[in-house]
Design a protein around this motif. Structure first.
Motif, PDB file in Angstrom:
ATOM      1  N   HIS A 205       0.855  -1.188   0.000  1.00 43.06           N
ATOM      2  CA  HIS A 205       0.000   0.000   0.000  1.00 43.06           C
ATOM      3  C   HIS A 205       0.891   1.238   0.000  1.00 43.06           C
ATOM      4  O   HIS A 205       1.791   1.352   0.833  1.00 43.06           O
ATOM      5  N   GLN A 206       0.642   2.164  -0.921  1.00 37.65           N
ATOM      6  CA  GLN A 206       1.371   3.437  -0.919  1.00 37.65           C
ATOM      7  C   GLN A 206       0.574   4.415  -0.075  1.00 37.65           C
ATOM      8  O   GLN A 206      -0.566   4.751  -0.395  1.00 37.65           O
ATOM      9  N   LEU A 207       1.176   4.894   1.008  1.00 43.52           N
ATOM     10  CA  LEU A 207       0.481   5.761   1.950  1.00 43.52           C
ATOM     11  C   LEU A 207       0.634   7.242   1.623  1.00 43.52           C
ATOM     12  O   LEU A 207      -0.296   8.010   1.810  1.00 43.52           O
ATOM     13  N   ALA A 208       1.824   7.653   1.161  1.00 47.00           N
ATOM     14  CA  ALA A 208       2.066   9.071   0.901  1.00 47.00           C
ATOM     15  C   ALA A 208       3.305   9.234   0.032  1.00 47.00           C
ATOM     16  O   ALA A 208       4.103   8.313  -0.107  1.00 47.00           O
ATOM     17  N   VAL A 209       3.432  10.423  -0.530  1.00 43.11           N
ATOM     18  CA  VAL A 209       4.642  10.812  -1.255  1.00 43.11           C
ATOM     19  C   VAL A 209       5.166  12.075  -0.579  1.00 43.11           C
ATOM     20  O   VAL A 209       4.448  13.059  -0.451  1.00 43.11           O
ATOM     21  N   LEU A 210       6.415  12.021  -0.120  1.00 45.23           N
ATOM     22  CA  LEU A 210       7.015  13.110   0.642  1.00 45.23           C
ATOM     23  C   LEU A 210       8.250  13.632  -0.071  1.00 45.23           C
ATOM     24  O   LEU A 210       8.916  12.890  -0.792  1.00 45.23           O
ATOM     25  N   THR A 211       8.582  14.883   0.147  1.00 47.96           N
ATOM     26  CA  THR A 211       9.834  15.429  -0.347  1.00 47.96           C
ATOM     27  C   THR A 211      10.807  15.464   0.825  1.00 47.96           C
ATOM     28  O   THR A 211      10.619  16.221   1.770  1.00 47.96           O
ATOM     29  N   LEU A 212      11.838  14.610   0.752  1.00 50.25           N
ATOM     30  CA  LEU A 212      12.834  14.488   1.807  1.00 50.25           C
ATOM     31  C   LEU A 212      14.223  14.489   1.196  1.00 50.25           C
ATOM     32  O   LEU A 212      14.385  14.244   0.002  1.00 50.25           O
ATOM     33  N   VAL A 213      15.234  14.741   2.012  1.00 50.47           N
ATOM     34  CA  VAL A 213      16.613  14.619   1.564  1.00 50.47           C
ATOM     35  C   VAL A 213      17.026  13.169   1.787  1.00 50.47           C
ATOM     36  O   VAL A 213      16.936  12.649   2.897  1.00 50.47           O
ATOM     37  N   CYS A 214      17.475  12.522   0.728  1.00 49.25           N
ATOM     38  CA  CYS A 214      17.845  11.112   0.788  1.00 49.25           C
ATOM     39  C   CYS A 214      19.127  10.932   1.586  1.00 49.25           C
ATOM     40  O   CYS A 214      20.087  11.677   1.416  1.00 49.25           O
ATOM     41  N   GLY A 215      19.154   9.932   2.450  1.00 48.08           N
ATOM     42  CA  GLY A 215      20.336   9.640   3.242  1.00 48.08           C
ATOM     43  C   GLY A 215      21.434   8.976   2.444  1.00 48.08           C
ATOM     44  O   GLY A 215      22.592   8.987   2.841  1.00 48.08           O
ATOM     45  N   ARG A 216      21.102   8.383   1.310  1.00 44.25           N
ATOM     46  CA  ARG A 216      22.102   7.694   0.494  1.00 44.25           C
ATOM     47  C   ARG A 216      22.718   8.606  -0.566  1.00 44.25           C
ATOM     48  O   ARG A 216      23.925   8.732  -0.664  1.00 44.25           O
ATOM     49  N   CYS A 217      21.865   9.247  -1.386  1.00 45.20           N
ATOM     50  CA  CYS A 217      22.385  10.063  -2.489  1.00 45.20           C
ATOM     51  C   CYS A 217      22.483  11.544  -2.129  1.00 45.20           C
ATOM     52  O   CYS A 217      23.158  12.301  -2.816  1.00 45.20           O
ATOM     53  N   GLY A 218      21.802  11.990  -1.062  1.00 41.85           N
ATOM     54  CA  GLY A 218      21.888  13.379  -0.617  1.00 41.85           C
ATOM     55  C   GLY A 218      21.038  14.349  -1.415  1.00 41.85           C
ATOM     56  O   GLY A 218      21.131  15.551  -1.207  1.00 41.85           O
TER      57      GLY A 218
END
Length: 112
Positions: A11-24
């Protein structure tokens, strides 16, 4: 003969804009809920495993989260209430409300 097994649901609950911990990169992340159910004769009966994760749409990195963290991120995505007189999300007036993906008092280095 008894036929039993498991079946997974995503189930897809939401789409958020975050800073990725892997690619930055500040990119969209999908918040997903995985539920595994026990089945008997191909009929799903009860869930026995529930996991939450966020996935970066830029690099594909996935990070497991707890149920409490997932609920907090879901409220942050649009389920929460904004301050009176403010509109959150797309189309927000920059003079009176936050831009998409920003909380009050935060400065986005990519926007002037």
């Amino acid at each position: 003969m008894i036929i039993f097994g498991t079946k997974g649901y995503l189930h897809q609950l939401a789409v958020l804009t975050l800073v990725c911990g892997r690619c930055g990169n500040p990119a969209a992340h999908t918040l997903r809920k995985r539920v595994t159910r026990f089945t008997l004769f191909f009929v799903p009966l009860f869930p026995f495993s529930t996991k939450y994760a966020t996935q970066c749409t830029f690099c594909g990195a996935e990070q497991q989260t707890t149920a409490a963290q997932a609920e907090q991120l879901r409220q942050q995505a649009g389920g929460g209430q904004s301050a009176p007189g403010h509109r959150a999300g797309y189309g927000a007036d920059p003079a009176t409300g936050p831009r998409y993906g920003q909380a009050h008092g935060q400065h986005n280095p990519y926007q002037n």
